[in-house]
Scaffold this motif. Structure first.
Motif, PDB file in Angstrom:
ATOM      1  N   UNK A 198      -2.070  -1.456   0.722  1.00 36.84           N
ATOM      2  CA  UNK A 198      -2.290  -1.471   2.167  1.00 36.84           C
ATOM      3  C   UNK A 198      -1.769  -0.222   2.866  1.00 36.84           C
ATOM      4  N   UNK A 199      -0.961   0.574   2.184  1.00 35.42           N
ATOM      5  CA  UNK A 199      -0.311   1.719   2.826  1.00 35.42           C
ATOM      6  C   UNK A 199      -1.272   2.896   2.998  1.00 35.42           C
ATOM      7  N   UNK A 200      -1.243   3.548   4.153  1.00 32.74           N
ATOM      8  CA  UNK A 200      -2.069   4.744   4.350  1.00 32.74           C
ATOM      9  C   UNK A 200      -1.553   5.955   3.575  1.00 32.74           C
ATOM     10  N   UNK A 201      -0.337   5.850   3.030  1.00 32.00           N
ATOM     11  CA  UNK A 201       0.250   6.974   2.296  1.00 32.00           C
ATOM     12  C   UNK A 201      -0.085   6.960   0.810  1.00 32.00           C
ATOM     13  N   UNK A 206      -1.099  15.444   3.881  1.00 32.94           N
ATOM     14  CA  UNK A 206      -1.605  14.181   4.414  1.00 32.94           C
ATOM     15  C   UNK A 206      -2.406  13.413   3.377  1.00 32.94           C
ATOM     16  N   UNK A 207      -2.729  14.058   2.249  1.00 36.17           N
ATOM     17  CA  UNK A 207      -3.496  13.395   1.205  1.00 36.17           C
ATOM     18  C   UNK A 207      -2.690  12.253   0.592  1.00 36.17           C
ATOM     19  N   UNK A 208      -3.367  11.176   0.258  1.00 36.58           N
ATOM     20  CA  UNK A 208      -2.673  10.027  -0.326  1.00 36.58           C
ATOM     21  C   UNK A 208      -2.084  10.384  -1.687  1.00 36.58           C
ATOM     22  N   UNK A 265       6.432   3.479   2.822  1.00 38.41           N
ATOM     23  CA  UNK A 265       6.394   4.625   3.731  1.00 38.41           C
ATOM     24  C   UNK A 265       7.531   5.595   3.442  1.00 38.41           C
ATOM     25  N   UNK A 266       8.742   5.060   3.245  1.00 37.93           N
ATOM     26  CA  UNK A 266       9.901   5.908   2.986  1.00 37.93           C
ATOM     27  C   UNK A 266       9.774   6.631   1.647  1.00 37.93           C
ATOM     28  N   UNK A 267       9.246   5.968   0.634  1.00 43.58           N
ATOM     29  CA  UNK A 267       9.065   6.592  -0.680  1.00 43.58           C
ATOM     30  C   UNK A 267       8.143   7.804  -0.557  1.00 43.58           C
ATOM     31  N   UNK A 268       7.043   7.640   0.144  1.00 36.58           N
ATOM     32  CA  UNK A 268       6.109   8.755   0.335  1.00 36.58           C
ATOM     33  C   UNK A 268       6.745   9.878   1.139  1.00 36.58           C
ATOM     34  N   UNK A 269       7.479   9.533   2.194  1.00 38.37           N
ATOM     35  CA  UNK A 269       8.111  10.555   3.038  1.00 38.37           C
ATOM     36  C   UNK A 269       9.141  11.354   2.260  1.00 38.37           C
ATOM     37  N   UNK A 270       9.940  10.674   1.422  1.00 35.47           N
ATOM     38  CA  UNK A 270      10.948  11.380   0.631  1.00 35.47           C
ATOM     39  C   UNK A 270      10.293  12.371  -0.329  1.00 35.47           C
ATOM     40  N   UNK A 271       9.181  11.965  -0.945  1.00 36.52           N
ATOM     41  CA  UNK A 271       8.463  12.859  -1.864  1.00 36.52           C
ATOM     42  C   UNK A 271       7.910  14.060  -1.118  1.00 36.52           C
TER      43      UNK A 271
END
Length: 353
Positions: free
Chosen positions: A25-28, A2-4, A301-307
């Motif tokens: 602005x992204x929480x990720x 969950x860490x940025x 969001x998708x970039x963070x999720x894929x990683x």
């Protein structure tokens, strides 16, 4: 996890500020820095998002172990060396369209990401708009039936680019959308391209792409820098319904028409009476409700999720490579006066060879 994640935006020109604003602005994500050779331009972007560090040194960014990823918003001709350096430094990468300026370079970039076990994502922003996500959903659930044709128009009085023609500038949007929404992606064998340069600029300013799809369907893309009117429209016709996407109509971006032509099945003995077996369907028209949100927020969001999930992004490097393959075939078609040119295939075997 969950860490940025920490990201640096490389390139503070036209697209960089948009990426910086959405990562900030992204929480990720934590926007760690803006990198640009023009330090004053980088500072203006940094100030515009509330202040972040700036640097002119890409090597400094890539040497920082705290940086997880970089977002590249530089000219297409520079993508290949920057992406390879970033991947070799262990950074995940998102790169604006087109993925590279040649297919050969794109293949090398995709292969390097695969070898390193890193995410290489193409910023096909339109694929994250609520309208295109809904189109993908409607096609996947069979609401349109089998696809019969796609007709796409992207025209405006636009800036004539110094290094690319209208195909490479505008068509990646339409091609990436087709790759995203069509079953099986942008799976085409040939493309015919006709380009015109009526202003004698040295590159095509008006262009038409024609691509046969599977099962006898056809896709047509019209791009134009010289139109005094701006049109962003795609029509996707199916055996059940036809969908119209008008991106410039915020009140009704999508319209679904229960209208079409029905052909009764016929035996060989009755094939010459085909006209008598045609019926026209005139049903209802409806417009799906769509949320209003910025597409680039979905990209972040998708970039963070894929990683975090260790998977390819929905608009992966491979999708960017499929778009490049069509663009190169279109360039080849123009050299043979618009005759169909083959589209190079892409497979895991190819990049692993």
């Amino acid at each position: 996890m969950s860490e940025r994640l920490n990201v640096v935006v490389v390139g503070a020109g036209y697209w960089g500020p948009n990426l910086a604003r959405n990562f900030r602005a992204s929480p990720d994500w934590n926007l760690a820095a803006i990198c640009d050779l023009d330090i004053e331009r980088a500072q203006r972007v940094a100030d515009g998002v509330g202040g972040v560090p700036v640097t002119a040194s890409l090597d400094e960014v890539l040497a920082d172990p705290a940086v997880d990823a970089i977002a590249i918003a530089t000219p297409a001709r520079t993508h290949h060396p920057i992406v390879l350096k970033a991947l070799d430094a262990g950074k995940h990468v998102i790169v604006e369209k087109p993925l590279a300026d040649t297919r050969e370079k794109g293949v090398e970039m995709v292969e390097r990401a695969r070898e390193r076990g890193l995410v290489l994502m193409t910023d096909h922003t339109f694929c994250y708009t609520p309208a295109v996500l809904k189109i993908r959903e409607l096609i996947a659930e069979g609401s349109l039936g089998d696809i019969l044709f796609v007709d796409s128009v992207r025209i405006n009085l636009g800036l004539i680019q110094p290094d690319v023609d209208v195909f490479w500038d505008l068509a990646p949007h339409d091609l990436s959308i087709l790759d995203f929404v069509l079953p099986g992606g942008l799976d085409v064998d040939t493309v015919a391209a006709q380009g015109a340069d009526p202003l004698k600029t040295g590159k095509s300013c008006v262009g038409y792409l024609t691509m046969p799809l599977k099962n006898g369907a056809m896709a047509h893309v019209h791009v134009n820098w010289l139109s005094p009117t701006k049109i962003r429209q795609m029509v996707i016709g199916g055996t059940k319904r036809t969908l119209v996407w008008d991106d410039l109509n915020p009140q009704q971006r999508l319209s679904v028409y229960d209208r079409g032509v029905d052909l009764a099945s016929q035996s060989a003995e009755t094939a010459d009476t085909r006209a008598s077996n045609i019926s026209y369907r005139l049903g209802d028209t409806w417009s799906p409700a769509l949320p209003e949100r910025e597409a680039l927020a979905g990209v972040a969001t998708e970039f963070a999720a894929a990683i975090r999930e260790g998977r390819p992004a929905r608009t992966s490097g491979e999708s960017g490579l499929r778009v490049l393959s069509v663009l190169e075939a279109a360039a080849a078609s123009q050299t043979i006066h618009g005759a169909p040119a083959p589209v190079a295939g892409f497979s895991k075997e190819e990049i692993s060879a």
